[in-house]
Motif scaffolding. Structure first.
Motif, PDB file in Angstrom:
ATOM      1  N   GLU A 176     136.259 -30.923   4.523  1.00  0.00           N
ATOM      2  CA  GLU A 176     137.488 -31.543   4.440  1.00  0.00           C
ATOM      3  C   GLU A 176     137.458 -32.618   5.622  1.00  0.00           C
ATOM      4  OE1 GLU A 176     140.445 -28.574   5.250  1.00  0.00           O
ATOM      5  OE2 GLU A 176     139.890 -27.362   3.528  1.00  0.00           O
ATOM      6  N   SER A 177     138.381 -33.676   5.592  1.00  0.00           N
ATOM      7  CA  SER A 177     138.475 -34.662   6.151  1.00  0.00           C
ATOM      8  C   SER A 177     140.043 -34.624   6.782  1.00  0.00           C
ATOM      9  CB  SER A 177     138.438 -36.093   6.056  1.00  0.00           C
ATOM     10  OG  SER A 177     137.075 -36.177   5.571  1.00  0.00           O
ATOM     11  N   HIS A 178     140.455 -34.647   8.138  1.00  0.00           N
ATOM     12  CA  HIS A 178     141.735 -34.642   8.683  1.00  0.00           C
ATOM     13  C   HIS A 178     141.755 -35.742   9.627  1.00  0.00           C
ATOM     14  CE1 HIS A 178     142.772 -30.537   6.789  1.00  0.00           C
ATOM     15  NE2 HIS A 178     141.361 -30.177   7.161  1.00  0.00           N
ATOM     16  N   THR A 179     143.013 -36.103   9.775  1.00  0.00           N
ATOM     17  CA  THR A 179     143.241 -36.993  11.061  1.00  0.00           C
ATOM     18  C   THR A 179     144.187 -36.165  11.874  1.00  0.00           C
ATOM     19  OG1 THR A 179     145.223 -38.142  10.013  1.00  0.00           O
ATOM     20  CG2 THR A 179     143.239 -39.286   9.704  1.00  0.00           C
ATOM     21  N   VAL A 180     143.888 -36.316  13.320  1.00  0.00           N
ATOM     22  CA  VAL A 180     144.498 -35.438  14.293  1.00  0.00           C
ATOM     23  C   VAL A 180     144.960 -36.342  15.534  1.00  0.00           C
ATOM     24  CG1 VAL A 180     143.421 -33.200  13.548  1.00  0.00           C
ATOM     25  CG2 VAL A 180     142.408 -34.659  15.421  1.00  0.00           C
ATOM     26  N   SER A 181     146.102 -36.097  16.226  1.00  0.00           N
ATOM     27  CA  SER A 181     146.308 -36.851  17.127  1.00  0.00           C
ATOM     28  C   SER A 181     145.456 -36.579  18.436  1.00  0.00           C
ATOM     29  CB  SER A 181     147.728 -36.613  17.779  1.00  0.00           C
ATOM     30  OG  SER A 181     147.978 -35.172  17.813  1.00  0.00           O
ATOM     31  N   SER A 182     144.646 -35.427  18.465  1.00  0.00           N
ATOM     32  CA  SER A 182     144.084 -34.892  19.812  1.00  0.00           C
ATOM     33  C   SER A 182     142.910 -33.902  19.279  1.00  0.00           C
ATOM     34  CB  SER A 182     144.773 -34.836  21.012  1.00  0.00           C
ATOM     35  OG  SER A 182     145.339 -33.203  20.804  1.00  0.00           O
ATOM     36  N   THR A 242     133.377 -36.086  14.663  1.00  0.00           N
ATOM     37  CA  THR A 242     134.703 -36.973  14.676  1.00  0.00           C
ATOM     38  C   THR A 242     134.258 -38.292  14.524  1.00  0.00           C
ATOM     39  OG1 THR A 242     134.237 -37.265  17.224  1.00  0.00           O
ATOM     40  CG2 THR A 242     135.575 -35.437  16.318  1.00  0.00           C
ATOM     41  N   GLU A 243     134.945 -39.018  13.441  1.00  0.00           N
ATOM     42  CA  GLU A 243     134.438 -40.267  13.104  1.00  0.00           C
ATOM     43  C   GLU A 243     135.353 -41.228  13.534  1.00  0.00           C
ATOM     44  OE1 GLU A 243     134.791 -39.080   8.883  1.00  0.00           O
ATOM     45  OE2 GLU A 243     132.577 -39.294   8.874  1.00  0.00           O
ATOM     46  N   LEU A 253     138.776 -36.487  11.711  1.00  0.00           N
ATOM     47  CA  LEU A 253     137.944 -35.295  11.943  1.00  0.00           C
ATOM     48  C   LEU A 253     137.221 -34.686  10.694  1.00  0.00           C
ATOM     49  CD1 LEU A 253     137.309 -33.087  13.966  1.00  0.00           C
ATOM     50  CD2 LEU A 253     139.618 -32.066  13.459  1.00  0.00           C
ATOM     51  N   GLN A 254     135.981 -34.294  10.678  1.00  0.00           N
ATOM     52  CA  GLN A 254     135.465 -33.755   9.566  1.00  0.00           C
ATOM     53  C   GLN A 254     135.015 -32.095   9.731  1.00  0.00           C
ATOM     54  OE1 GLN A 254     135.251 -36.089   7.036  1.00  0.00           O
ATOM     55  NE2 GLN A 254     133.509 -34.904   6.239  1.00  0.00           N
TER      56      GLN A 254
END
Length: 262
Positions: A176-182, A242-243, A253-254
């Motif tokens: 899965e791919s996500h975006t995270v603030s940290s 992390t990309e 984030l992968q």
């Protein structure tokens, strides 16, 4: 090397020093060095450090397909690594399957109760018919003689022959791919499980989260590539990579998520 070491965690320093001493040993003796069984994070550290060196290479195996715990060989580039170098022995456990079902924790507990260091055995695989596990050759005979019972169950263990088939994990990691603030532990858990930060923090402070097999109860713990999280009741999550960052400075984030068996 210094700038590289800064990327690792404080509590990983002793392991990093160990890796550096292995590296020196291989350079001085100009001969391969075999490690104990290492988890994915430890192997990531070894490859990061040895990867800085043009004259050395690494290889690893844990016998099972996609083994989680594997022994690594660090060797000069002239050397060709072969299966025998890893000194692994696979065992199968014979027990009355009709009457009792052994589980992974039972087998792990029995091996540890023999006084074995966790670094001396690799993965344990269990299915309906059989149990298999891998150990370092140097303790194989000891295990064969002393592992006679697991819990209240009498068992008999036999080495697996080449022709015998190893249990293949039915586990499936869904990417899965996500975006995270940290990369804080609470932020990543909240995002991946789609729960509130409060809920994620409660899981962490409630000692329900392990990172690389170690309980972590600090919500601000920083995750890194190669980490494996076990979240009680929600299965496991692997930080693949992390990309870079989005326009809004979020981290891409992968992850891999282990589908929980019902």
């Amino acid at each position: 090397m210094e700038h590289l070491i800064q990327h690792f965690r404080k509590d990983e320093q002793p392991f990093i020093e160990q890796v550096i001493s292995w590296q020196r040993e291989v350079e001085d003796r100009y001969a391969p060095k075999l490690t104990d069984f290492l988890d994915p994070r430890q192997r990531f550290i070894v490859t990061s450090i040895i990867g800085q060196n043009d004259t050395l290479k690494t290889a690893c195996t844990g016998l099972f397909e996609e083994a989680e715990r594997q022994r690594m060989l660090i060797f000069p580039t002239y050397y060709e690594a072969i299966e025998e170098d890893f000194q692994l022995v696979a065992f199968t456990i014979q027990y009355p399957v009709k009457f009792v079902q052994l589980r992974h924790p039972d087998v792990l507990g029995a091996l540890l109760s023999l006084g074995l260091n966790r670094g001396k055995f690799g993965d344990i695989r269990v299915n309906d018919q059989q149990v298999q596990f891998v150990v370092a050759q140097e303790v194989a005979e000891y295990v064969r003689l002393h592992l006679t019972g697991i819990g209240k169950v009498k068992v008999h263990i036999e080495s697996l022959k080449e022709a015998d088939s190893l249990i293949v994990n039915e586990e499936e990691w869904l990417e899965e791919s996500h975006t995270v603030s940290s990369m804080r532990l609470d932020v990543v858990i909240a995002t991946v499980l789609n729960v509130s930060r409060q809920k994620a923090q409660a899981l962490i402070t409630g000692k329900k989260v392990r990172v690389n097999w170690t309980e972590r109860d600090t919500v601000a713990f920083e995750l890194q590539e190669g980490d494996i999280l076990s979240i009680r009741g929600s299965g496991r999550v692997k930080i693949i990579m992390t990309e870079g960052r989005t326009k809004k400075d979020k981290i891409r984030l992968q992850i891999g998520r282990l589908a929980q068996k019902s």
